[in-house]
Enzyme design. Structure first.
Site, PDB file in Angstrom:
ATOM      1  N   HIS A 194      63.049  30.311  51.367  1.00 48.03           N
ATOM      2  CA  HIS A 194      61.729  29.778  51.039  1.00 48.03           C
ATOM      3  C   HIS A 194      61.678  29.230  49.624  1.00 48.03           C
ATOM      4  O   HIS A 194      61.058  28.217  49.357  1.00 48.03           O
ATOM      5  CB  HIS A 194      60.667  30.876  51.183  1.00 48.03           C
ATOM      6  N   ARG A 292      60.940  16.849  61.248  1.00 44.04           N
ATOM      7  CA  ARG A 292      61.570  18.023  61.875  1.00 44.04           C
ATOM      8  C   ARG A 292      60.449  18.926  62.394  1.00 44.04           C
ATOM      9  O   ARG A 292      59.970  19.815  61.688  1.00 44.04           O
ATOM     10  CB  ARG A 292      62.392  18.801  60.840  1.00 44.04           C
ATOM     11  N   ARG A 328      61.032  13.987  65.757  1.00 44.33           N
ATOM     12  CA  ARG A 328      62.084  14.610  66.563  1.00 44.33           C
ATOM     13  C   ARG A 328      61.465  15.756  67.357  1.00 44.33           C
ATOM     14  O   ARG A 328      60.733  16.578  66.784  1.00 44.33           O
ATOM     15  CB  ARG A 328      63.184  15.139  65.655  1.00 44.33           C
ATOM     16  N   GLU A 430      74.637  13.537  67.038  1.00 48.21           N
ATOM     17  CA  GLU A 430      75.019  14.720  66.260  1.00 48.21           C
ATOM     18  C   GLU A 430      76.272  15.394  66.804  1.00 48.21           C
ATOM     19  O   GLU A 430      76.754  16.352  66.210  1.00 48.21           O
ATOM     20  CB  GLU A 430      73.883  15.751  66.293  1.00 48.21           C
ATOM     21  N   ASN A 453      74.627  15.909  59.322  1.00 49.00           N
ATOM     22  CA  ASN A 453      74.802  17.340  58.997  1.00 49.00           C
ATOM     23  C   ASN A 453      75.489  18.045  60.170  1.00 49.00           C
ATOM     24  O   ASN A 453      76.434  18.804  59.989  1.00 49.00           O
ATOM     25  CB  ASN A 453      73.448  18.019  58.738  1.00 49.00           C
ATOM     26  N   ASP A 454      74.978  17.781  61.366  1.00 49.49           N
ATOM     27  CA  ASP A 454      75.607  18.387  62.540  1.00 49.49           C
ATOM     28  C   ASP A 454      76.847  17.621  62.972  1.00 49.49           C
ATOM     29  O   ASP A 454      77.846  18.220  63.361  1.00 49.49           O
ATOM     30  CB  ASP A 454      74.606  18.460  63.705  1.00 49.49           C
ATOM     31  N   ARG A 464      78.294  24.117  58.882  1.00 46.27           N
ATOM     32  CA  ARG A 464      77.600  23.450  57.790  1.00 46.27           C
ATOM     33  C   ARG A 464      77.109  24.413  56.725  1.00 46.27           C
ATOM     34  O   ARG A 464      76.806  24.005  55.613  1.00 46.27           O
ATOM     35  CB  ARG A 464      76.437  22.600  58.331  1.00 46.27           C
ATOM     36  N   CYS A 501      69.789  10.001  59.473  1.00 43.09           N
ATOM     37  CA  CYS A 501      68.826  10.922  58.867  1.00 43.09           C
ATOM     38  C   CYS A 501      69.487  12.207  58.368  1.00 43.09           C
ATOM     39  O   CYS A 501      68.803  13.120  57.922  1.00 43.09           O
ATOM     40  CB  CYS A 501      67.686  11.229  59.832  1.00 43.09           C
TER      41      CYS A 501
HETATM   42  C1  PEP Z   1      71.477  16.461  61.144  1.00 42.47           C
HETATM   43  O1  PEP Z   1      72.049  17.258  61.899  1.00 42.47           O
HETATM   44  O2  PEP Z   1      72.075  15.669  60.389  1.00 42.47           O
HETATM   45  C2  PEP Z   1      69.998  16.438  61.075  1.00 42.47           C
HETATM   46  C3  PEP Z   1      69.363  15.522  60.392  1.00 42.47           C
HETATM   47  O3  PEP Z   1      69.342  17.456  61.723  1.00 42.47           O
HETATM   48  P1  PEP Z   1      69.164  18.935  61.085  1.00 42.47           P
HETATM   49  O4  PEP Z   1      69.681  18.898  59.683  1.00 42.47           O
HETATM   50  O5  PEP Z   1      67.713  19.234  61.170  1.00 42.47           O
HETATM   51  O6  PEP Z   1      70.006  19.745  62.009  1.00 42.47           O
HETATM   52 MG    MG Z   2      70.930  18.365  63.361  1.00 39.19          MG
END
Ligand code: PEP
Ligand code: MG
Length: 567
Positions: A194, A292, A328, A430, A453-454, A464, A501
């Site tokens: 947080h 998100r 999303r 992803e 990220n994924d 990650r 994103c």
């Molecule tokens: C990602 O996976 O890059 C993404 C934007 O989704 P999140 O970070 O919410 O998993």
């Molecule tokens: Mg993701």
């Protein structure tokens, strides 16, 4: 004095410099064996003392909640409601009274009664583990009130203070005034704690999870908090301090941007809560590229209703009447846990029931409610283009089923005579299978958005959140660039637009590469928008394409990095 650097996790890509004040909220209590038992004749006074402290804590929490609504936002403030609930938790309440009945003084009874519940939360994963911080916050507040302890007033620190602490609880962080505090650093905590989330909302330089060596920095020391590099520098040289002080924020650009040869690139914001819309507007976002929505489901007792979601989506659309808002659908599972949904405990949650897999399975009712709210918002909002995308899609079947669900919702709204509009529909890229399926996906829908990220964690088989494999979880590894390139080609071959994103999109050092690869949109946290927009407007598309082409024919991360650095 020599400079000393301490590495941690950057929470906000900002730098600040100032003087250390340590925040040590825990009231020191004597050890168990030194506790003097309260005679039975005085025990009823102890019960009263505890109840008075509970009332005072309730008043404090209500005041802090109101201040947070004002400074940060309604959603962030909801954490105080959770604290108020913990304050009156019947089990903890019973334990305190039982301890007092046995002659334990009220402050020790409180300390004792919170021990097991805190330990239980600590054993859980992800966000549930962070609830332990909330419980500690409530416990320390009660102990302080019972011992007459004074707390450092975080709301009124001298200008230029850098707060160092073991940990900062949500209520601590929400009190920090970004106009007075130059930043903070903590021994514990991760990017999703947080404290880190609040720091980003307040655009406050912050580094978390530094470890116990942070304790060797003394009160009164001069420090730089570098949220970009994820480190703090104690006793920095005068030149280094001057460099941070003269680093001015790049001015936000409030119009659309294009490369020098006229290719328009949409620059949008990643948000998770309505309170973040204003920062997105201030930093010059053209729209929202990733909403998100799972954040709308956290820190509460039950899912938001169709009506509540509808209002949230209308608000986002009306904030960007000339822009796009990409929402999303619910992406839970993995590290995102929602207590009231009773998620199964899985050996490999990141490879388990996540994202669309849950929406088409156990959460299908939630999915339907969300789609109803979205289709209605698309019709009723005054301006704004709604785009809806599905997370963690791996197969064409999943996409077809999700599209069928949209169609079923459309039909039922039609039958009920309720206004609706079908938004643009898209899929996140992803997973490796999504990359291979990108052509099939793009042929069916309006857009793709790459979640690096994924994608990086699944292409490289490197979690990650695991700092030991962070070198592998890096989007400059050629297989990730090839995946991105293949997805872009698939989108454009099928007349779909494509954005990015994941965190990679907000890295200003990579703007030229990403534009050169052919992305139509980049979406990022609001604080990085001004720099990326400025970079787009000085990018020459021909040169950018050449850079991208050269990165696609090398085989190592370091070769890619060298090509980018040489530009
Ligand atoms: C990602 O996976 O890059 C993404 C934007 O989704 P999140 O970070 O919410 O998993
Ligand atoms: Mg993701």
């Amino acid at each position: 004095m020599n400079e000393r650097t301490f590495a941690g996790t950057g929470a906000t890509p900002r730098k600040g410099t100032g003087t250390v004040i340590w925040y040590r909220p825990d009231a020191a209590l004597a050890n168990g064996n030194e506790i003097e038992t309260v005679p039975s004749s005085d025990r009823s006074a102890e019960h009263d003392r505890f109840e008075t402290a509970q009332e005072q804590a309730q008043n404090e929490l209500e005041t802090e909640r109101d201040r947070t609504v004002e400074r940060v936002g309604e959603e962030e403030a909801s954490v105080f409601d959770a604290h108020i609930q913990f304050l009156h938790d019947p089990q903890i309440d019973d334990s305190v009274h039982t301890e007092i009945d046995e002659g334990i003084p009220a402050e020790h009874a409180v300390q004792e009664a919170f021990t097991d519940p805190i330990a239980q939360f600590e054993e859980m994963d992800g966000r549930m583990a962070e609830r332990a911080d909330d419980l500690r916050d409530v416990r320390d507040r009660l102990v302080r009130l019972l011992t007459g302890g004074k707390r450092l007033n975080l709301a009124e620190l001298p200008r230029g203070t850098v707060v160092l602490a073991e940990r900062l609880t949500p209520s601590d962080t929400a009190q920090l005034d970004p106009n007075r505090v130059a930043g903070f650093a903590t021994i514990t905590g991760g990017r999703t704690s947080h404290a880190a989330i609040f720091a980003r909302s307040l655009a406050l330089p912050a580094v978390v999870g530094i470890g116990s060596e942070l304790a060797t920095v003394d009160d009164g020391a001069s420090v730089i908090v570098d949220g970009e590099a994820g480190e703090i520098i104690a006793e920095p040289s005068d030149e280094r301090v001057a460099a941070v002080e003269t680093e001015t924020d790049i001015e936000a650009i409030h119009d659309g941007v294009a490369t020098t040869d006229g290719t328009e690139i949409e620059i949008a914001a990643n948000i998770g809560r309505p309170a973040e819309l204003s920062a997105a507007v201030e930093q010059g976002a053209d729209g929202v590229g990733l909403y998100r929505t799972e954040f709308l489901f956290l820190d509460r007792e039950a899912p938001p209703s169709e009506r509540e979601q509808y209002k949230t989506y209308v608000e986002a659309l009306e904030t960007f009447p000339d822009g796009r808002v990409v929402v999303r659908t619910l992406d839970i599972g993995g590290d995102k846990q929602i207590p009231y949904l009773d998620l199964p405990s899985e050996a490999n949650p990141f490879l388990g029931e996540r994202g669309i897999r849950r929406s088409l399975g156990s959460d299908s009712e939630l999915f339907e409610t969300q789609l109803r709210a979205l289709l209605r918002a698309a019709a009723d909002a005054d301006g704004g283009t709604l785009c809806v995308m599905f997370p963690l899609v791996s197969t064409v079947n999943e996409l077809d089923t999700a599209l069928d669900r949209v169609d079923a919702v459309r039909k039922s709204l039609e039958a009920e005579g309720v206004d609706f509009a079908v938004p643009e529909l898209g899929v996140m890229i992803e997973t490796p299978s999504a990359v291979f399926n990108a052509d099939e996906f793009a042929a069916r829908i309006d857009f793709l958005s790459i979640g690096t990220n994924d994608l990086a964690q699944y292409v490289m088989a490197a979690a990650r959140e695991n700092e030991h494999v962070a070198h592998l979880h890096d989007p400059l590894h050629p297989p990730i660039l090839w995946s991105i390139n293949r997805s872009i080609e698939a989108a454009h071959d099928n007349d779909a637009w494509i954005g990015m994103c994941g965190e990679m999109a907000g890295n200003p050092d990579l703007t030229e590469l990403l534009v050169g690869l052919g992305l139509d949109e980049l979406s990022m946290s609001a604080v990085t928008i001004p720099e990326v927009k400025a970079n787009v407007s000085t990018t020459d598309q021909t040169r950018a394409r050449d850079v991208a082409a050269r990165t696609l024919i090398v085989n190592t991360r370091s070769d890619v990095a060298n090509i980018i650095k040489d530009q």
